[in-house]
Structures are given as C-alpha cells and as structure tokens.
Motif scaffolding. Structure first.
Motif, mmCIF file in Angstrom:
data_model
loop_
_atom_site.group_PDB
_atom_site.id
_atom_site.type_symbol
_atom_site.label_atom_id
_atom_site.label_comp_id
_atom_site.label_asym_id
_atom_site.label_seq_id
_atom_site.Cartn_x
_atom_site.Cartn_y
_atom_site.Cartn_z
ATOM 1 N N PHE A 24 0.219 8.238 5.142
ATOM 2 C CA PHE A 24 1.646 8.041 5.478
ATOM 3 C C PHE A 24 2.484 8.799 4.434
ATOM 4 C CE2 PHE A 24 0.143 4.225 7.698
ATOM 5 C CZ PHE A 24 0.481 4.619 8.958
ATOM 6 N N LYS A 25 1.986 9.796 3.408
ATOM 7 C CA LYS A 25 2.677 10.116 2.417
ATOM 8 C C LYS A 25 3.892 11.270 3.136
ATOM 9 C CE LYS A 25 0.700 13.944 0.412
ATOM 10 N NZ LYS A 25 -0.044 14.627 -0.682
ATOM 11 N N ASN A 26 3.834 12.026 4.022
ATOM 12 C CA ASN A 26 4.784 12.746 4.350
ATOM 13 C C ASN A 26 5.355 12.295 5.854
ATOM 14 O OD1 ASN A 26 4.883 14.354 2.081
ATOM 15 N ND2 ASN A 26 3.014 15.680 3.160
ATOM 16 N N ARG A 27 5.112 11.346 6.081
ATOM 17 C CA ARG A 27 5.461 10.462 7.458
ATOM 18 C C ARG A 27 6.422 9.262 7.342
ATOM 19 N NH1 ARG A 27 0.251 10.305 10.808
ATOM 20 N NH2 ARG A 27 1.632 8.875 11.791
ATOM 21 N N GLU A 28 7.171 9.282 8.298
ATOM 22 C CA GLU A 28 7.871 7.697 8.436
ATOM 23 C C GLU A 28 7.106 6.764 8.733
ATOM 24 O OE1 GLU A 28 11.855 6.302 10.076
ATOM 25 O OE2 GLU A 28 12.031 7.995 9.207
ATOM 26 N N MET A 29 6.951 5.576 8.459
ATOM 27 C CA MET A 29 6.036 4.503 8.724
ATOM 28 C C MET A 29 6.712 4.344 10.239
ATOM 29 S SD MET A 29 5.278 0.751 7.201
ATOM 30 C CE MET A 29 6.934 0.270 7.075
ATOM 31 N N PRO A 30 5.491 4.021 11.358
ATOM 32 C CA PRO A 30 5.926 3.638 12.447
ATOM 33 C C PRO A 30 6.693 2.314 12.636
ATOM 34 C CG PRO A 30 3.655 4.265 12.512
ATOM 35 C CD PRO A 30 4.033 4.300 11.017
ATOM 36 N N GLU A 31 7.590 2.142 13.555
ATOM 37 C CA GLU A 31 8.087 0.943 13.684
ATOM 38 C C GLU A 31 7.528 -0.174 14.116
ATOM 39 O OE1 GLU A 31 11.615 -0.658 16.677
ATOM 40 O OE2 GLU A 31 11.422 1.180 16.750
ATOM 41 N N ARG A 32 6.441 -0.139 14.953
ATOM 42 C CA ARG A 32 5.549 -1.386 15.170
ATOM 43 C C ARG A 32 4.738 -1.723 13.856
ATOM 44 N NH1 ARG A 32 2.177 -0.138 20.548
ATOM 45 N NH2 ARG A 32 2.854 -2.296 20.864
ATOM 46 N N LEU A 33 4.524 -0.804 13.038
ATOM 47 C CA LEU A 33 3.704 -1.116 11.735
ATOM 48 C C LEU A 33 4.675 -1.962 10.993
ATOM 49 C CD1 LEU A 33 1.250 -1.172 10.144
ATOM 50 C CD2 LEU A 33 1.919 0.989 9.086
ATOM 51 N N GLY A 34 5.991 -1.583 10.749
ATOM 52 C CA GLY A 34 6.971 -2.390 10.055
ATOM 53 C C GLY A 34 7.225 -3.728 10.638
ATOM 54 N N ILE A 35 7.249 -4.060 12.131
ATOM 55 C CA ILE A 35 7.215 -5.076 12.640
ATOM 56 C C ILE A 35 5.992 -5.965 12.275
ATOM 57 C CG2 ILE A 35 7.346 -6.335 14.948
ATOM 58 C CD1 ILE A 35 9.079 -3.968 16.061
ATOM 59 N N LEU A 36 4.965 -5.540 12.236
ATOM 60 C CA LEU A 36 3.908 -6.242 11.933
ATOM 61 C C LEU A 36 3.736 -6.657 10.459
ATOM 62 C CD1 LEU A 36 0.948 -7.227 12.877
ATOM 63 C CD2 LEU A 36 0.271 -5.080 11.929
ATOM 64 N N ILE A 37 4.146 -5.914 9.617
ATOM 65 C CA ILE A 37 4.389 -6.235 8.171
ATOM 66 C C ILE A 37 5.405 -7.300 8.187
ATOM 67 C CG2 ILE A 37 5.112 -5.313 5.900
ATOM 68 C CD1 ILE A 37 3.974 -2.615 6.785
ATOM 69 N N ASP A 38 6.116 -7.490 8.726
ATOM 70 C CA ASP A 38 7.486 -8.475 8.660
ATOM 71 C C ASP A 38 6.796 -9.676 9.143
ATOM 72 O OD1 ASP A 38 9.280 -6.591 7.569
ATOM 73 O OD2 ASP A 38 10.260 -5.937 9.495
ATOM 74 N N MET A 39 6.062 -9.748 10.093
ATOM 75 C CA MET A 39 5.508 -10.952 10.935
ATOM 76 C C MET A 39 4.341 -11.310 10.054
ATOM 77 S SD MET A 39 7.544 -11.916 13.220
ATOM 78 C CE MET A 39 8.743 -11.330 13.952
ATOM 79 N N LEU A 40 3.781 -10.752 9.167
ATOM 80 C CA LEU A 40 2.525 -11.125 8.556
ATOM 81 C C LEU A 40 2.680 -12.201 7.583
ATOM 82 C CD1 LEU A 40 -0.351 -10.101 8.368
ATOM 83 C CD2 LEU A 40 -0.133 -8.845 6.472
ATOM 84 N N PRO A 41 3.666 -12.478 6.949
ATOM 85 C CA PRO A 41 3.648 -13.732 6.219
ATOM 86 C C PRO A 41 3.804 -15.153 7.008
ATOM 87 C CG PRO A 41 5.412 -12.245 5.302
ATOM 88 C CD PRO A 41 4.597 -11.734 6.418
#
Length: 96
Positions: A24-41
């Motif tokens: 992910f060095k030169n790419r924006e993080m996918p939206e689904r991965l961001g949602i997953l990261i937010d729900m992980l805690p």
C-alpha cells in the motif's frame, strides 16, 4: 537449532508487519479495509467478553454477575477501562 527457529519467527513477524506497507506504499487504503480496521476493537472486546463467560457455572454464577455489573458501573462512573477491570477482577477474586 534454537537460533534457526528464532530467526524464522523474527522473519515471519517482520514480514507480516512490512507487507502492508510494501503493497500500500503508493496506493490509497481501500474503504472496506478502513471499515474493518474501525470495527476491529469492538470485535476483539466482544470476543473477550464471550470467552470470559464461557466457563460460568453454578459455583461462580453470582460472583460473575456481580463482578460484571461492578465493571460496567465503574466504567460508566469513572470512564476508566483499567480501573473498572482491576476493581471487578479484584472483587471476583474475593467472591470466589
């Protein structure tokens, strides 16, 4: 042999932490991965709650209920996670 095992473990740990940065060095993080990261805690806490209640039996039912209510009440009162866990754990140990 022990050093080889430690080197493999260290390499595995390094790769699992470095691979996301490489991909992910030169790419924006996918939206689904961001949602997953937010729900992980929330998922982690839910898993811990279910795990802590899995072995509740007749001999420790009331102690578990009382300690859980004290944990929730202390958290809402002081809004301090560590304090609420410490107090409820100590109370549970005293009740058992």
């Amino acid at each position: 042999m022990m050093y080889l095992t430690l080197m493999v473990i260290a390499l595995g740990t390094l790769l699992t932490r470095a691979i996301p940065f490489i991909f992910f060095k030169n790419r924006e993080m996918p939206e689904r991965l961001g949602i997953l990261i937010d729900m992980l805690p929330y998922a982690t806490i839910s898993l811990l709650v279910v795990y802590s209640f899995k072995d509740v039996g007749v001999h420790n039912l009331w102690a578990t209920i009382i300690a859980s209510l004290v944990c929730v009440g202390t958290y809402y009162w002081k809004e301090n996670t560590v304090l609420s866990i410490a107090i409820s754990t100590l109370l549970y140990m005293l009740l058992i």
